[in-house]
Scaffold this active site. Structure first.
Site, mmCIF file in Angstrom:
data_model
loop_
_atom_site.group_PDB
_atom_site.id
_atom_site.type_symbol
_atom_site.label_atom_id
_atom_site.label_comp_id
_atom_site.label_asym_id
_atom_site.label_seq_id
_atom_site.Cartn_x
_atom_site.Cartn_y
_atom_site.Cartn_z
ATOM 1 N N GLU A 102 11.961 -10.544 1.201
ATOM 2 C CA GLU A 102 12.041 -9.285 1.955
ATOM 3 C C GLU A 102 12.848 -8.346 1.089
ATOM 4 O O GLU A 102 13.983 -8.644 0.710
ATOM 5 C CB GLU A 102 12.694 -9.504 3.316
ATOM 6 C CG GLU A 102 12.563 -8.309 4.252
ATOM 7 C CD GLU A 102 13.797 -7.437 4.264
ATOM 8 O OE1 GLU A 102 13.715 -6.284 3.773
ATOM 9 O OE2 GLU A 102 14.826 -7.892 4.758
ATOM 10 N N CYS B 11 17.847 -2.538 5.352
ATOM 11 C CA CYS B 11 16.500 -2.405 4.785
ATOM 12 C C CYS B 11 15.613 -1.578 5.710
ATOM 13 O O CYS B 11 14.665 -0.949 5.267
ATOM 14 C CB CYS B 11 15.880 -3.788 4.596
ATOM 15 S SG CYS B 11 16.865 -4.915 3.609
#
Length: 541
Positions: A293, A327
């Site tokens: 990720e 993120c």
């Protein structure tokens, strides 16, 4: 060995504590904070049963008070990384052969330790090490981590119970083996929960792990290690090394027994790791699993029908909680011209009401960014926006690193939809807004989809269901986590499995069974109950 089809405790999301004035939890976390603040710790490498102090150390300090030292940690040399790999492989057989319910019990106990005796400590460590407010620490280091551990146990039991069909003559079984080798876990600074989950999820499925935490998160990583040890995790299952990232990674990827990487971090680093794995592919015993990720340039788009206060709150919370160092943080927004004056007024009012400072003061909504490198990068983008003719800072824009790495929440408005800060991941409390003509709604959806290389999170605000449907379809590849009338942050384990595609990662959805399946190598077993004794088939006559 015990016999039975065991049911695990039903996973439920851990309630978020409020830390209201005069509450017991507020007193407990402040007491833990002060104790940690006034004590220095020494963090060794954890390899097998050994705690190794190399003597080559770095100091740890709080981003909001960078001159205050809270501890040191020891750096590994190549020989230590090789030793960690060897210890993991030595531990593999016993751990892989351990009954799954025994592994489950370890991580369920870890969850209860966090929920109870370790809660104040892991929250306080996250406040100090990563400059999170108590609310951000609570939802991360406590609640999300507890949820990861509890839900992953439930997901593991569901995976093991998923079996093929059989008939009266054949019994078919599916065995979910751990991978053959060891897993490399590389974790980021910004979420204590992610730092724990990446090695733990792989280990839960019977794998052994070499874990390299971020240098900026070692302080709270030490609490994770303490919890896993107290929960009964055997030595050698998760080996912990700190040090030069390139050296550690190159050493790990050179091993023939490397079986997979579980990564959260930058897109550039992940692509480099992928390339090195490809270069070494003929060397490995098996095809490594690559799970990552990575970055995001997450968006908010408001339809002309949207509620102004909801849009403003989505922008402010989505962009500025934890200083935008998520993120998933909102970093670009598209607002219709008809709503912009009201949205602008509300956002400016909200930002000007925010207090900034140490997380020890619970009235502060904003604290510091993680380190000087991040501070300098953000300051350079803010300075450039002040000079550019196609950008305007409407609120914020100041910064100061004399005591801590403080960047004011900053809102840039641009007339250029491809302006630098509309496309570049900044990872800080800066959001750029493009104001579009109301009639250009559909065209703006296409703009949102094509502006960024990333596809992690995004949000649409609208009260028009046709517009919501259009956005949901038009942006189906632009975000792995898509939010309707909410900010694009705050995925909850078991409710919104997290991950994105494009340059945002492999979309293996942390917080779901999909991620755990990546750490299993299924084996089909067919048992014929009465085997044939003649090769001839009926068609032969």
């Amino acid at each position: 060995m015990l016999k039975g089809f065991f049911k695990v405790p039903k996973a439920v999301n851990e309630p978020v504590k409020g830390y209201a004035p005069n509450s017991a939890e507020k007193a407990a976390v402040l007491e833990a904070y002060k104790k940690m603040w006034n004590t220095t710790i020494d963090v060794p490498l954890y390899i097998g049963s050994e705690e190794i102090r190399t003597g080559n150390t770095r100091t740890m300090s709080a981003p909001h008070d960078h001159q205050h030292i809270v501890g040191t940690y020891h750096l590994a040399e190549k020989s230590h990384v090789e030793k960690a790999i060897a210890n993991a492989l030595e531990s593999r057989q016993a751990w892989a052969n351990m009954a799954w319910e025994q592994r489950a019990a370890i991580f369920l106990k870890a969850a209860e330790l966090i929920a109870g005796p370790y809660r104040a400590r892991i929250n306080a460590a996250t406040m100090i090490a990563q400059s999170k407010t108590i609310h951000q620490a609570e939802i991360d280091a406590s609640c999300e981590l507890i949820d990861f551990l509890r839900f992953n146990v439930e997901f593991m039991s569901q995976i093991y119970s998923d079996q093929p069909t059989s008939d009266s003559s054949v019994w078919n079984r599916l065995e979910y083996r751990p991978l053959e080798g060891f897993i490399y876990a590389i974790t980021p600074f910004n979420f204590t929960a992610i730092a724990a989950n990446l090695p733990a999820s792989a280990a839960m499925m019977g794998n052994v792990v070499v874990w390299k935490p971020s240098d900026s998160q070692v302080f709270s990583a030490k609490i994770i290690i303490d919890i896993f040890k107290e929960a009964g995790l055997p030595d050698g299952v998760i080996n912990v090394v700190f040090g030069d990232a390139l050296m550690v990674t190159d050493t790990v990827l050179a091993s023939r027994d490397f079986a997979g990487v579980h990564f959260t971090g930058s897109t550039h680093v992940f692509k480099d790791i992928w390339a090195k794995i490809g270069t070494n592919i003929h060397h490995y015993k098996t095809y490594p699993r690559i799970v990552g990720e990575t970055g995001g340039k997450d968006f908010i788009i408001a339809h002309p029908s949207a509620n102004v206060k909801q849009v403003a709150t989505g922008i402010v919370r989505g962009a500025f909680e934890f200083q935008g160092q998520k993120c998933s943080a909102a970093s670009r927004a598209y607002i219709p011209k008809s709503l912009w004056p009201a949205v602008k007024e509300q956002v400016i009012t909200d930002v000007k009401s925010m207090k900034m400072g140490s997380p020890e003061d619970f009235s502060n909504f904003i604290t510091a960014v993680i380190h000087e490198g991040s501070f300098d990068k953000l300051a350079s983008y803010i300075d450039q926006a002040k000079k550019d003719a196609d950008a305007e800072i409407v609120v914020g824009g100041n910064y100061d690193k004399s005591k801590g790495y403080f960047i004011e929440p900053t809102v840039i408005v641009t007339t250029n939809p491809k302006y630098t800060t509309m496309e570049t991941e900044l990872f800080g409390p800066v959001i750029t807004i493009y104001v579009y003509e109301d009639a250009q709604w559909s065209e703006t959806l296409q703009l949102v989809d094509t502006t960024s290389e990333y596809a992690l999170t995004g949000a649409v605000f609208s009260t028009d269901r046709y517009a919501i449907e259009e956005a949901t379809v038009a942006l189906q590849n632009a975000a792995g986590n898509f939010y309707i009338n909410d900010k694009p942050t705050g995925a909850v384990v078991g409710q919104q499995p997290f991950g994105g595609a494009r340059a945002s990662g492999t979309n293996d959805k942390a917080g779901s069974a999909l991620n755990l399946l990546r750490w299993a190598s299924p084996r089909t077993i067919k048992e014929t109950l009465v085997a044939p004794e003649d090769y001839r088939y009926p068609f032969l006559g």
